[in-house]
Design an enzyme around this catalytic site. Structure first.
Site, short mmCIF file in Angstrom:
data_model
loop_
_atom_site.label_atom_id
_atom_site.label_comp_id
_atom_site.label_asym_id
_atom_site.label_seq_id
_atom_site.Cartn_x
_atom_site.Cartn_y
_atom_site.Cartn_z
CE1 TYR A 155 -22.50 33.64 60.04
CE2 TYR A 155 -21.11 31.43 59.15
CZ TYR A 155 -21.80 31.87 60.14
OH TYR A 155 -22.29 30.82 61.16
CB ALA B 249 -14.61 39.03 58.92
CB ALA B 250 -19.13 38.77 60.88
CE LYS B 251 -21.50 33.65 63.42
NZ LYS B 251 -22.47 33.48 64.84
CG ASP C 108 -34.06 44.19 63.99
OD1 ASP C 108 -33.55 43.45 63.89
OD2 ASP C 108 -34.98 44.99 62.81
N1 LIG Z 1 -26.29 25.85 60.37
C1 LIG Z 1 -24.55 26.40 61.32
O1 LIG Z 1 -24.19 25.32 60.61
C2 LIG Z 1 -24.10 26.74 62.53
C3 LIG Z 1 -22.95 26.66 62.22
C4 LIG Z 1 -22.09 27.82 62.88
C5 LIG Z 1 -22.76 29.11 63.99
N2 LIG Z 1 -23.99 28.89 63.53
C6 LIG Z 1 -23.78 29.78 64.30
O2 LIG Z 1 -25.46 29.51 65.15
C7 LIG Z 1 -26.94 31.12 65.15
C8 LIG Z 1 -28.12 29.85 65.19
O3 LIG Z 1 -28.23 30.05 63.94
P1 LIG Z 1 -28.77 28.97 62.81
O4 LIG Z 1 -28.13 27.55 62.82
O5 LIG Z 1 -30.09 28.66 63.80
O6 LIG Z 1 -29.59 29.89 62.02
P2 LIG Z 1 -31.00 30.11 61.93
O7 LIG Z 1 -32.43 28.94 61.49
O8 LIG Z 1 -31.61 31.01 60.75
O9 LIG Z 1 -31.90 31.38 63.35
C9 LIG Z 1 -31.18 32.10 63.09
C10 LIG Z 1 -31.41 32.70 64.26
O10 LIG Z 1 -30.92 34.59 64.82
C11 LIG Z 1 -32.76 35.14 65.14
N3 LIG Z 1 -32.52 36.58 64.25
C12 LIG Z 1 -31.67 37.01 62.83
N4 LIG Z 1 -31.50 38.47 62.86
C13 LIG Z 1 -32.17 38.41 64.36
C14 LIG Z 1 -32.57 40.07 64.25
N5 LIG Z 1 -32.08 41.41 63.74
N6 LIG Z 1 -33.05 39.92 65.25
C15 LIG Z 1 -33.89 39.09 66.08
N7 LIG Z 1 -33.52 37.70 65.98
C16 LIG Z 1 -32.13 38.09 65.14
C17 LIG Z 1 -33.45 34.36 63.97
O11 LIG Z 1 -34.78 35.25 64.13
P3 LIG Z 1 -35.68 36.41 63.28
O12 LIG Z 1 -35.34 35.22 62.50
O13 LIG Z 1 -36.88 34.96 63.97
O14 LIG Z 1 -35.51 37.16 63.41
C18 LIG Z 1 -32.95 33.16 63.92
O15 LIG Z 1 -34.24 32.46 65.05
C19 LIG Z 1 -26.32 31.56 64.32
O16 LIG Z 1 -24.98 32.99 64.84
C20 LIG Z 1 -25.33 31.12 63.46
O17 LIG Z 1 -24.16 31.18 62.07
C21 LIG Z 1 -24.92 27.78 62.82
#
Ligand SMILES: NC(=O)c1ccc[n+]([C@@H]2O[C@H](COP(=O)([O-])OP(=O)(O)OC[C@H]3O[C@@H](n4cnc5c(N)ncnc54)[C@H](OP(=O)(O)O)[C@@H]3O)[C@@H](O)[C@H]2O)c1
Length: 245
Positions: free
Chosen positions: A153, A155-157, A62
């Site tokens: 979200y 704001a964090a990004k 985590d």
């Molecule tokens: N999807 C979109 O449209 C989009 C657009 C722009 C930017 N993003 C960014 O892309 C990145 C990846 O997101 P995604 O879209 O691939 O979503 P996702 O499939 O939900 O992946 C999120 C990942 O973050 C991990 N995670 C979250 N909290 C964690 C913690 N406390 N400790 C360890 N791992 C943690 C999750 O792993 P576990 O659950 O196994 O912990 C998972 O592998 C994020 O930063 C997101 O904001 C996504």
């Protein structure tokens, strides 16, 4: 820490957070297929996510638990120089800001902003010594003037984007490359907590491999060339409301 087999070798070593699903899993697979030694952090790796090639190591951690994170990072450091840090893990909640609660707000800020700052601090001296690369997965929300229904979200990004630029200015003279990638809507589980999702039409959302291709592009630039920011959008802007259960 649980890892599959650790080996010391000459490959470039990548530490990526959020490697168990979505974009992080696609990036990890792409980099492993291209010869990087990949240490992917996440809490829950299903059978598919953990069944990578021998140069993909699942690290169950985590990342918001700073002591556990530091312990895992130090174990990897004993074996390798970490050449590439990819701050990818993210957490998102959508809705009117008044409808979030303190716990959800903390989850967003700790996962999407606080941890990348801490992890970068842990590794920056090594990166300066070795001319490493840092890639921060921000979002197009970082450059939107306003993100109604995604204020925390966004704001964090935006904070992560600002941090990325600042660290580049601090570290560029030491040969460190820092990149912010700003994807638009990508077909992953990130929207599990939202009441909307991407339209099913092809081109209405990016695929995780599109972002993985961008990461590979960034990492394959020659010496002296830095991609500071990369915005990636799908062709169409179409979202739909999820069917209510
Ligand atoms: N999807 C979109 O449209 C989009 C657009 C722009 C930017 N993003 C960014 O892309 C990145 C990846 O997101 P995604 O879209 O691939 O979503 P996702 O499939 O939900 O992946 C999120 C990942 O973050 C991990 N995670 C979250 N909290 C964690 C913690 N406390 N400790 C360890 N791992 C943690 C999750 O792993 P576990 O659950 O196994 O912990 C998972 O592998 C994020 O930063 C997101 O904001 C996504």
């Amino acid at each position: 820490m649980e890892m599959n087999e650790l080996k010391i070798n000459e490959r470039k070593t990548v530490l990526i957070t959020g490697a168990s699903s979505g974009i992080g899993l696609a990036v990890s697979r792409t980099l492993a297929d291209n010869g990087f030694e990949v240490y992917g952090f996440g809490r829950n790796f299903d059978d598919e996510a953990s069944s990578g090639p021998e140069n993909f190591h699942c690290v169950i951690c985590d990342i918001t638990d700073t002591d556990a994170l530091e312990k895992c990072v130090n174990e990897i450091r004993k074996l390798h120089h970490i050449d590439v840090l990819i701050n990818n893990a993210g957490c998102a909640y959508y809705g009117l800001h008044e409808e979030l609660n303190a716990s959800k707000i903390k989850d967003i800020v700790r996962t999407d902003l606080e941890t990348p700052l801490i992890l970068t601090q842990m590794l920056l001296r090594d990166m300066k010594a070795n001319g490493g690369s840092i890639i921060n997965i921000s979002s197009v929300t970082a450059i939107s003037h306003a993100n109604p229904h995604g204020a925390a979200y966004g704001a964090a990004k935006a904070g992560l984007l600002s941090f990325s630029g600042s660290v580049f200015e601090e570290a560029r003279k030491h040969g460190v490359k820092v990149t912010a990638i700003l994807p638009d809507m990508t077909d992953t589980d990130l929207y599990r907590n939202a009441d909307f999702e991407a339209d099913d039409e092809k081109g209405a959302s990016l695929l995780p491999r599109d972002v993985a291709d961008a990461v590979l592009f960034v990492l394959s630039r020659p010496y002296g060339v830095v991609v500071e920011e990369l915005v990636i959008r799908p062709q169409f802007h179409r979202i739909k409301r999820k069917n209510k259960q």
